[in-house]
Design a protein around this motif. Sequence first.
Motif, mmCIF file in Angstrom:
data_model
loop_
_atom_site.group_PDB
_atom_site.id
_atom_site.type_symbol
_atom_site.label_atom_id
_atom_site.label_comp_id
_atom_site.label_asym_id
_atom_site.label_seq_id
_atom_site.Cartn_x
_atom_site.Cartn_y
_atom_site.Cartn_z
ATOM 1 N N GLN A 336 0.832 -1.200 0.000
ATOM 2 C CA GLN A 336 0.000 0.000 0.000
ATOM 3 C C GLN A 336 0.865 1.247 0.000
ATOM 4 O O GLN A 336 0.606 2.205 -0.740
ATOM 5 C CB GLN A 336 -0.935 0.002 1.221
ATOM 6 C CG GLN A 336 -1.874 -1.175 1.334
ATOM 7 C CD GLN A 336 -2.905 -1.242 0.215
ATOM 8 O OE1 GLN A 336 -3.037 -0.324 -0.604
ATOM 9 N NE2 GLN A 336 -3.652 -2.339 0.155
ATOM 10 N N SER A 339 2.231 1.971 -3.466
ATOM 11 C CA SER A 339 1.244 1.790 -4.531
ATOM 12 C C SER A 339 1.330 2.826 -5.639
ATOM 13 O O SER A 339 0.639 2.705 -6.655
ATOM 14 C CB SER A 339 -0.176 1.750 -3.954
ATOM 15 O OG SER A 339 -0.454 2.905 -3.183
ATOM 16 N N TRP A 342 2.207 1.061 -8.635
ATOM 17 C CA TRP A 342 1.065 0.351 -9.216
ATOM 18 C C TRP A 342 0.203 1.297 -10.039
ATOM 19 O O TRP A 342 -0.401 0.895 -11.035
ATOM 20 C CB TRP A 342 0.244 -0.307 -8.106
ATOM 21 C CG TRP A 342 -0.821 -1.229 -8.579
ATOM 22 C CD1 TRP A 342 -2.164 -1.115 -8.357
ATOM 23 C CD2 TRP A 342 -0.670 -2.440 -9.336
ATOM 24 N NE1 TRP A 342 -2.848 -2.171 -8.935
ATOM 25 C CE2 TRP A 342 -1.945 -2.986 -9.536
ATOM 26 C CE3 TRP A 342 0.444 -3.104 -9.871
ATOM 27 C CZ2 TRP A 342 -2.147 -4.173 -10.257
ATOM 28 C CZ3 TRP A 342 0.237 -4.277 -10.586
ATOM 29 C CH2 TRP A 342 -1.047 -4.788 -10.760
ATOM 30 N N PRO A 349 -4.922 3.882 -7.045
ATOM 31 C CA PRO A 349 -4.682 3.190 -5.776
ATOM 32 C C PRO A 349 -5.873 3.359 -4.830
ATOM 33 O O PRO A 349 -6.459 4.450 -4.749
ATOM 34 C CB PRO A 349 -3.427 3.883 -5.224
ATOM 35 C CG PRO A 349 -2.724 4.389 -6.443
ATOM 36 C CD PRO A 349 -3.828 4.812 -7.372
#
Length: 425
Positions: A336, A339, A342, A349
Motif C-alpha cells: 500500500q 502503490s 502500481w 490506488p
Amino acid sequence: MKNVISKLAATTALVVGLSSSAWAQVEVEWWDFLAGGDGVRMKALIDEFNAEHPDIEISGTTLEWGLPFYTKVRTAVAVGQGPDIMTYHLSRLPLALEEDVLSPISEEDLETAGISKGDFFEASIRAASTDDGQLMAIPFDIHSIVAHYNRTALEGTKWLDGDGNLTNLNSIEAMTEMLTWAKENGFSDPLSYQTSGGGGTWRMFYTLLSQQGGEILTDGEVMAGDNFDKAVTAIQTLADWRSQGLIPEQASYEAGVALFSGKKAVLHFNGVWEVPTFKDQTEAGTLGFEWFANEVPQMMDQPATWADSHAFAIPNDPEMSDEMRNAVLTVIGWMQEHSLAWAGAGHIPAYKPTVQSAEYAALEPNATYASLADNAAFDPRSKIAGVASPIYDAVDNLIAPAVHGFLSAEDAAAQMKAQLQGLLN
C-alpha cells in the motif's frame, strides 16, 4: 591435531547453525493472476520488497486470469494447499464468502499492517466487506473503464474545454451528436470497445444502468420494479449506436483497442489498464495523435462507472502460524505504501495517502480521472456476479446479441432476468 580439527568443525557448524537461524526467512507463497503490464509492475514490487526484507521472501506464482484462477484457489484452500496471500477481485467476494475461502481481516491485523480502514476509499472498503461490515480483503486499487479520446481530432470543437478535457457530453443525445459528427468526419467506428464479448459489453451496459440509478439485484430479485425498464434503456442505447454505425460490429478486445490507436475511433471506452498502452505508443511516436483519458461522462441521471478492485486476500487456513500471518500483513502494508508504482499501470490506488500525494497529482491522465473513485459502481453483491460469473455469461449470450440486432432489448432483458433469477432460487 585430529581433535583440534574436529572441535573447529563442530564450532563452525554451531556458528553456521546460529547464523542460519538468526537470518531464517519466512517464505510467503504468493498467487496472482496479473499478466502484461500489471504482471511486470507487480513483479518489480515483489523484487523490491524482497530486497528490503531479509527476513521475509515472497515466492510468487502467476496463474491464469478468471475462472481458472478462482477454481484453483477454491480447490487448493479446501485441501489445505492454498497460498499464504493472493490477489482477488472484490467483485468475487460474495462467491468467496459462500465458498469460505477467505480469512477475515481484523482491526489487529490492520494495525500489524500499519493501515486502517480510513486510509481507503469508502467504495472499495464497502466492496471488501460483508454486509455487516466484516473486512474480508484489503483493496489495492480501483480499476474502471475510462474515456480514452483523440485530443487532436476534437481540438477546436465544443466537446473539448480549455484544459483539453471532454465537455458538453452530459446526455445520451449529446454523446450521439458527437459520435455522429466523428462518423461524418472520417472515423468509421467513432466509439470503440469490446463489442463481441461479455466483458466489454457488461462494463458498458452496467455503466449506463448505474447512471440511471438502476440495480441488477434488489433484495434477491433480479431487475425489480423499474430496474427492468432501465436495463432495457441501457441495452437499447447501445443497440441504437450500433445501428447508426457509431460502435463497431463484433469487435474483439484487441480490435477495439486497434480501432482507437488506428484513428478509426475518436473515443475508446476501456479499462484504466490500457493507459500504459497508449502512453507507450505516445512515447514511441507511433500513436500519431495526442491522446488523453477522462472519467466516462455522465450521460444520464447521476455519475457512475463500472468498477472493480484488485485486493489482497488471506486464504482461510486455520493452520497458518502467527509468524506467517504477520509476514503476510507486513507485505500488504508495504504494498500500500508503495502503490504509486502500481498507479503506473493506470489503476487508481485504493490507498488514499497515495492518491493525495504530490507525486500522484503529477501523474497524468491518472490524476484527472481519479474522481471516478467516488463514483465507482461495483458489480452486484451476489454469488452470480463478478469476474467470470453467470452475469458475464448472460451478457455475452443475450445483451451482446441484442446490441447487434439479433434480439430486441426487451427480450434480452426479460430472458436475462429469468435466467439469473433461476440461479438465485
